[in-house]
Write an enzyme that holds these catalytic residues in place. Structure first.
Site, mmCIF file in Angstrom:
data_model
loop_
_atom_site.group_PDB
_atom_site.id
_atom_site.type_symbol
_atom_site.label_atom_id
_atom_site.label_comp_id
_atom_site.label_asym_id
_atom_site.label_seq_id
_atom_site.Cartn_x
_atom_site.Cartn_y
_atom_site.Cartn_z
ATOM 1 N N HIS A 27 13.003 -2.165 2.724
ATOM 2 C CA HIS A 27 12.222 -1.026 3.118
ATOM 3 C C HIS A 27 13.121 0.137 3.035
ATOM 4 O O HIS A 27 14.476 0.297 2.922
ATOM 5 C CB HIS A 27 11.990 -0.663 4.741
ATOM 6 C CG HIS A 27 11.078 -1.807 5.075
ATOM 7 N ND1 HIS A 27 9.834 -1.866 4.932
ATOM 8 C CD2 HIS A 27 11.214 -3.016 5.832
ATOM 9 C CE1 HIS A 27 9.094 -2.909 5.420
ATOM 10 N NE2 HIS A 27 10.259 -3.650 5.908
ATOM 11 N N ALA B 285 3.168 -0.680 4.772
ATOM 12 C CA ALA B 285 2.667 -0.770 6.482
ATOM 13 C C ALA B 285 1.932 -2.132 6.884
ATOM 14 O O ALA B 285 2.002 -2.493 7.924
ATOM 15 C CB ALA B 285 1.412 0.414 6.511
ATOM 16 N N GLU C 276 12.675 -9.204 2.407
ATOM 17 C CA GLU C 276 11.803 -7.806 3.026
ATOM 18 C C GLU C 276 12.793 -6.594 2.849
ATOM 19 O O GLU C 276 13.922 -6.550 3.313
ATOM 20 C CB GLU C 276 11.248 -7.937 4.227
ATOM 21 C CG GLU C 276 10.242 -6.900 4.575
ATOM 22 C CD GLU C 276 9.847 -7.155 6.239
ATOM 23 O OE1 GLU C 276 9.220 -8.033 6.437
ATOM 24 O OE2 GLU C 276 10.114 -6.109 6.906
ATOM 25 N N SER D 103 12.970 3.327 4.124
ATOM 26 C CA SER D 103 13.390 4.100 5.325
ATOM 27 C C SER D 103 13.826 3.246 6.415
ATOM 28 O O SER D 103 13.879 2.001 6.427
ATOM 29 C CB SER D 103 12.003 4.741 5.727
ATOM 30 O OG SER D 103 11.108 3.939 6.359
ATOM 31 N N TYR E 189 11.701 8.343 1.967
ATOM 32 C CA TYR E 189 11.361 7.405 0.707
ATOM 33 C C TYR E 189 12.157 7.881 -0.285
ATOM 34 O O TYR E 189 12.137 6.960 -1.254
ATOM 35 C CB TYR E 189 10.076 7.273 0.540
ATOM 36 C CG TYR E 189 9.035 7.084 1.637
ATOM 37 C CD1 TYR E 189 9.292 5.479 2.403
ATOM 38 C CD2 TYR E 189 8.073 7.569 2.307
ATOM 39 C CE1 TYR E 189 8.587 5.279 3.428
ATOM 40 C CE2 TYR E 189 7.150 7.262 3.221
ATOM 41 C CZ TYR E 189 7.702 5.958 3.809
ATOM 42 O OH TYR E 189 6.649 5.773 4.984
ATOM 43 N N ASN F 217 8.715 -5.138 -0.546
ATOM 44 C CA ASN F 217 8.109 -4.040 0.289
ATOM 45 C C ASN F 217 6.814 -3.999 0.819
ATOM 46 O O ASN F 217 6.079 -3.485 0.085
ATOM 47 C CB ASN F 217 8.685 -2.603 -0.197
ATOM 48 C CG ASN F 217 8.594 -1.492 0.737
ATOM 49 O OD1 ASN F 217 7.919 -1.798 1.909
ATOM 50 N ND2 ASN F 217 9.386 -0.388 0.471
ATOM 51 N N HIS G 101 3.700 -4.152 9.088
ATOM 52 C CA HIS G 101 3.634 -4.277 10.796
ATOM 53 C C HIS G 101 2.440 -4.816 11.326
ATOM 54 O O HIS G 101 2.295 -5.140 12.514
ATOM 55 C CB HIS G 101 3.620 -2.806 11.256
ATOM 56 C CG HIS G 101 4.638 -1.917 10.562
ATOM 57 N ND1 HIS G 101 6.169 -1.913 10.469
ATOM 58 C CD2 HIS G 101 4.629 -0.943 9.491
ATOM 59 C CE1 HIS G 101 6.869 -1.288 9.974
ATOM 60 N NE2 HIS G 101 5.780 -0.446 9.152
ATOM 61 N N ASP H 279 2.031 -15.530 6.324
ATOM 62 C CA ASP H 279 1.710 -16.889 5.523
ATOM 63 C C ASP H 279 1.747 -17.141 4.386
ATOM 64 O O ASP H 279 2.450 -18.162 3.781
ATOM 65 C CB ASP H 279 0.390 -17.150 6.409
ATOM 66 C CG ASP H 279 -0.063 -17.336 7.740
ATOM 67 O OD1 ASP H 279 1.113 -17.434 8.481
ATOM 68 O OD2 ASP H 279 -1.010 -17.661 8.429
ATOM 69 N N PRO I 277 0.903 -1.134 -0.169
ATOM 70 C CA PRO I 277 -0.018 0.045 -0.109
ATOM 71 C C PRO I 277 0.701 1.364 0.001
ATOM 72 O O PRO I 277 1.918 1.211 0.576
ATOM 73 C CB PRO I 277 -0.545 -0.050 1.280
ATOM 74 C CG PRO I 277 -0.993 -1.353 1.715
ATOM 75 C CD PRO I 277 0.439 -2.132 1.087
ATOM 76 N N ASN I 278 0.173 2.068 -0.779
ATOM 77 C CA ASN I 278 0.960 3.539 -0.696
ATOM 78 C C ASN I 278 2.117 3.656 -1.774
ATOM 79 O O ASN I 278 2.549 4.972 -2.038
ATOM 80 C CB ASN I 278 0.952 4.230 0.594
ATOM 81 C CG ASN I 278 -0.280 4.145 1.294
ATOM 82 O OD1 ASN I 278 -1.361 4.859 0.511
ATOM 83 N ND2 ASN I 278 -0.433 3.915 2.381
ATOM 84 N N ARG J 52 5.689 11.113 -1.778
ATOM 85 C CA ARG J 52 5.544 10.987 -0.459
ATOM 86 C C ARG J 52 6.686 11.530 0.250
ATOM 87 O O ARG J 52 7.660 12.000 -0.400
ATOM 88 C CB ARG J 52 5.747 9.215 -0.123
ATOM 89 C CG ARG J 52 4.412 8.316 -0.595
ATOM 90 C CD ARG J 52 4.434 7.101 -0.012
ATOM 91 N NE ARG J 52 3.985 6.798 1.234
ATOM 92 C CZ ARG J 52 4.461 5.727 1.971
ATOM 93 N NH1 ARG J 52 4.490 4.855 1.185
ATOM 94 N NH2 ARG J 52 3.640 5.770 3.223
ATOM 95 N N ARG K 224 12.083 5.174 13.548
ATOM 96 C CA ARG K 224 10.839 5.992 13.500
ATOM 97 C C ARG K 224 9.714 5.657 14.563
ATOM 98 O O ARG K 224 10.308 5.421 15.655
ATOM 99 C CB ARG K 224 9.990 5.799 12.048
ATOM 100 C CG ARG K 224 11.127 5.926 10.885
ATOM 101 C CD ARG K 224 10.610 5.832 9.428
ATOM 102 N NE ARG K 224 9.438 6.644 9.018
ATOM 103 C CZ ARG K 224 8.469 6.392 8.007
ATOM 104 N NH1 ARG K 224 9.070 5.270 7.419
ATOM 105 N NH2 ARG K 224 7.660 7.219 7.754
HETATM 106 C C1 DQA Z 1 8.040 1.489 4.209
HETATM 107 C C2 DQA Z 1 8.043 1.781 5.801
HETATM 108 C C3 DQA Z 1 6.705 1.475 6.317
HETATM 109 O O1 DQA Z 1 6.584 1.599 7.609
HETATM 110 C C4 DQA Z 1 5.588 2.280 5.517
HETATM 111 O O2 DQA Z 1 4.352 1.932 5.863
HETATM 112 C C5 DQA Z 1 5.769 2.494 3.992
HETATM 113 C C6 DQA Z 1 7.211 2.197 3.517
HETATM 114 C C7 DQA Z 1 9.499 1.835 3.716
HETATM 115 O O3 DQA Z 1 9.971 1.346 2.560
HETATM 116 O O4 DQA Z 1 10.176 2.418 4.367
HETATM 117 O O5 DQA Z 1 4.817 2.614 3.212
HETATM 118 O O6 DQA Z 1 7.764 0.004 3.892
#
Ligand code: DQA
Length: 148
Positions: A100, A77, A98, A102, A23, A74, A80, A87, A10-11, A18, A107
């Protein structure tokens, strides 16, 4: 040619718009292009996918994992709190890293928890697009190390 799924949650479709401090300034398209180019050098084809919907991410993993060698993900959110994504990664039975952009450990406290990390062979974070390249290297090492 071996295939790696490059999955964004998402996002992450909004990268470039962003918070750049967290990011960076790359769009998702540009980020995917960077990963694709490096993957090609290492001998992999990248199959990219982004969705804002948890179920669609799981459907994509289920649909493609049997014909795929590894996953770079990636989860945004969902990292978390998504036990179903955890699964799905376990059930895919292929090495998953995995990543990220950031530094999730520096944070808000809720970002320090990753429920998907235990399903993965590793986690790379905090280095913007370099996190992805490190993740790819880790995946490559895993895929080229012979089991004894
Ligand atoms: C993220 C970190 C996540 O906490 C956040 O919700 C994101 C991006 C990152 O790439 O740093 O959407 O996965």
């Amino acid at each position: 040619m071996k295939t790696i799924l490059l999955i964004h949650g998402p996002n992450l479709n909004l990268l470039g718009k962003r918070d750049q401090a967290h990011y960076g300034s790359l769009t998702l398209k540009k980020l995917e292009a960077i990963v694709k180019a490096e993957a090609k050098v290492l001998g992999y084809r990248i199959l990219p996918f982004q969705s804002n919907h948890e179920g669609e991410l799981i459907d994509f993993i289920q649909k493609n994992s049997e014909k795929t060698d590894g996953i770079l993900i990636n989860p945004g959110a969902l990292t978390h709190y998504s036990y179903s994504l955890h699964d799905a990664i376990i059930d895919a039975r292929i090495p998953t890293v995995e990543v990220h952009l950031s530094d999730i450990n520096k944070r808000e406290s809720w970002r320090k928890i990753s429920v998907t990390k235990p399903a993965c062979i590793g986690q790379k974070f905090g280095k913007k697009e370099k996190s992805y390249l490190e993740g790819l290297t880790l995946l490559h090492k895993k895929l080229t190390t012979k089991k004894s």
